[in-house]
Structure formats: C-alpha cells, structure tokens
Scaffold this motif. Structure first.
Motif, short mmCIF file in Angstrom:
data_model
loop_
_atom_site.label_atom_id
_atom_site.label_comp_id
_atom_site.label_asym_id
_atom_site.label_seq_id
_atom_site.Cartn_x
_atom_site.Cartn_y
_atom_site.Cartn_z
N SER A 31 22.15 2.65 -6.05
CA SER A 31 22.97 1.58 -6.01
C SER A 31 23.56 1.35 -4.77
N LEU A 32 23.92 2.38 -4.18
CA LEU A 32 24.74 2.47 -3.06
C LEU A 32 23.70 2.05 -1.75
N LEU A 33 22.50 2.47 -2.07
CA LEU A 33 21.46 2.32 -0.92
C LEU A 33 21.38 0.81 -1.29
N GLN A 34 21.22 0.08 -2.11
CA GLN A 34 20.83 -1.18 -2.43
C GLN A 34 22.00 -2.18 -1.70
N THR A 35 23.21 -1.60 -1.87
CA THR A 35 24.33 -2.46 -1.48
C THR A 35 24.36 -2.35 0.16
N ILE A 36 24.00 -1.19 0.47
CA ILE A 36 23.63 -1.13 2.30
C ILE A 36 22.73 -2.00 2.62
N PHE A 37 21.49 -2.13 1.86
CA PHE A 37 20.58 -2.82 2.42
C PHE A 37 21.20 -4.40 2.48
N LYS A 59 21.44 16.29 2.83
CA LYS A 59 22.61 16.15 3.73
C LYS A 59 22.55 15.18 4.49
N THR A 60 21.77 14.76 5.34
CA THR A 60 21.34 13.66 6.16
C THR A 60 21.50 12.40 5.54
N LYS A 61 20.74 12.29 4.21
CA LYS A 61 20.79 10.97 3.44
C LYS A 61 22.34 10.59 3.15
N GLU A 62 23.11 11.65 2.61
CA GLU A 62 24.28 11.58 2.12
C GLU A 62 25.19 11.10 3.27
N PHE A 63 24.99 11.48 4.52
CA PHE A 63 25.62 11.01 5.70
C PHE A 63 25.18 9.65 5.90
N LEU A 64 24.04 9.23 5.82
CA LEU A 64 23.62 7.68 6.02
C LEU A 64 24.11 6.85 4.79
N LEU A 65 24.50 7.47 3.63
CA LEU A 65 25.10 6.71 2.49
C LEU A 65 26.62 6.23 2.76
N PHE A 66 27.00 7.49 3.35
CA PHE A 66 28.41 7.42 3.62
C PHE A 66 28.65 6.41 4.95
N MET A 67 27.99 6.66 6.08
CA MET A 67 28.14 5.57 7.04
C MET A 67 28.03 4.23 6.69
N GLY A 68 26.87 4.16 5.72
CA GLY A 68 26.53 2.66 5.37
C GLY A 68 27.65 2.12 4.53
N SER A 69 28.19 2.92 3.83
CA SER A 69 29.27 2.28 2.77
C SER A 69 30.57 2.03 3.49
N LEU A 70 30.81 2.29 4.63
CA LEU A 70 32.07 2.17 5.46
C LEU A 70 32.48 0.76 5.40
N PRO A 71 33.51 0.32 5.59
CA PRO A 71 33.99 -1.31 5.36
C PRO A 71 33.67 -1.61 6.87
N SER A 72 33.17 -2.91 6.95
CA SER A 72 33.11 -3.48 8.21
C SER A 72 33.53 -4.75 8.21
N SER A 73 33.82 -5.50 9.61
CA SER A 73 34.29 -6.85 9.72
C SER A 73 33.46 -7.25 10.73
N SER A 74 33.43 -8.76 10.64
CA SER A 74 32.86 -9.42 11.66
C SER A 74 33.70 -9.68 12.87
N ARG A 75 33.35 -9.94 14.14
CA ARG A 75 34.36 -10.41 15.09
C ARG A 75 35.40 -11.43 14.91
N LYS A 76 34.65 -12.37 14.21
CA LYS A 76 35.41 -13.56 13.69
C LYS A 76 36.63 -13.23 12.90
N GLU A 77 36.19 -12.18 11.77
CA GLU A 77 37.04 -11.78 10.69
C GLU A 77 38.27 -10.84 11.54
N LEU A 78 37.86 -10.13 12.44
CA LEU A 78 38.85 -9.43 13.15
C LEU A 78 39.93 -10.24 13.99
#
Length: 170
Positions: A31-37, A59-78
């Motif tokens: 589910s997390l992977l689909q959200t990242i996609f 371990k690397t897959k878990e890292f990628l899932l972690f990094m991909g799940s971090l919140p992000s904002s667009s320049r406009k939102e910032l």
C-alpha cells in the motif's frame, strides 16, 4: 548512472544513521508503495523507482519506502506557507536570536515520531562555539536523536543556559 550513485550514497548514509531503528512491521509495504507511485506522477519516474526498488535488498527497500513516504510540498505551497505565516516565522527567528548566547552557533531540529520506522520524538543539536583559550578555534558539540528527557539533551541545553522549558516554549 549519476543518480544511481547519489541514491546509493544516500542509502548508505541513511543506513548508518538509522541502524537502531526498524521498519514498522504494521505498515503494509504494498500500500505504501502504491501511494509513493501516485506521488511520483510520471511513468518514467515510477519506472525508475520500481527498477531501484525491485533490484534492492530488504533494508534498501525499506529505506526507499521511508524516503518515498516523507511529506513534500510544491514550491507554490512553500511560498504560500511563508507568506501566510511571515509574522510568526519572524517572531520565532527573533526569539531564537535572543536565546543563543553571544559567540555560539546553534543548530537544532525537532524530530517528530515516525510511524514508518518506529522512532520516538527526538532532538538533533549542534553547538559551535569559540574556545576561550583560542578565539580562532571553533569547537563543536553535537548529538542526534536525543530523547526529550535525556541526560545528553539536558547537558547540551545547560551549556546554553537553557532549561527544559526553553525547548517547550513556542
């Protein structure tokens, strides 16, 4: 190739930093992977992510899932956030300047709990100061992932004449 080397370097650094943490077993990785996609958007970006993910160890897959799940904002939102909170931000900057003793540089970051890698809230702090015997010598004291009630955090705060309340005040 350049992106892959950068990604590999980031993964290695992350593995060193979070070796004590573990991926939360209650998180559904598919589910997390689909959200990242969905966040990645374009097919090319999804394809590149899948390629790295599918060729990685656990371990690397878990890292990628972690990094991909971090919140992000667009320049406009910032920009909109800064514009709408400008006065509050400026007040925080002014308060911070008053709290830091002369001759000290302080970096502080408050880390919230993280459900993906099962970490508790913590504080990262780096204090740089000039040696009293040699004013040309900048010394550094730094600690990462300190618990709010830890002896290390209390020690570092005392160096700045800060109390527990200093960190809790808005």
């Amino acid at each position: 190739m350049k992106r892959f080397l950068t990604l590999t370097t980031i993964i290695s650094l992350f593995a060193l930093c979070v070796s004590a943490q573990r991926f939360n077993p209650a998180i559904n990785k598919d589910s997390l992977l689909q959200t990242i996609f969905k966040k990645l958007g374009t097919e090319d970006r999804i394809k590149e992510f899948k390629s790295h993910y599918n060729s990685a160890d656990e371990k690397t897959k878990e890292f990628l899932l972690f990094m991909g799940s971090l919140p992000s904002s667009s320049r406009k939102e910032l920009i909109a956030n800064i514009d709408s909170n400008y006065t509050k931000i400026q007040n925080q900057i002014d308060t911070y300047k008053k709290l830091v003793p002369k001759g000290y540089l302080v970096y502080i970051e408050f880390q919230p709990d993280n459900n993906v890698i099962s970490t508790q809230p913590s504080v990262d702090m780096r204090i740089q100061y000039y040696n009293a015997d040699n004013f040309n010598s900048l010394e550094t004291d730094q600690q990462w992932n300190m618990g709010y009630d830890s002896a290390e955090l209390k020690r570092m705060c005392s160096r700045l004449n800060w109390t527990d309340e200093t960190l809790k005040d808005d």
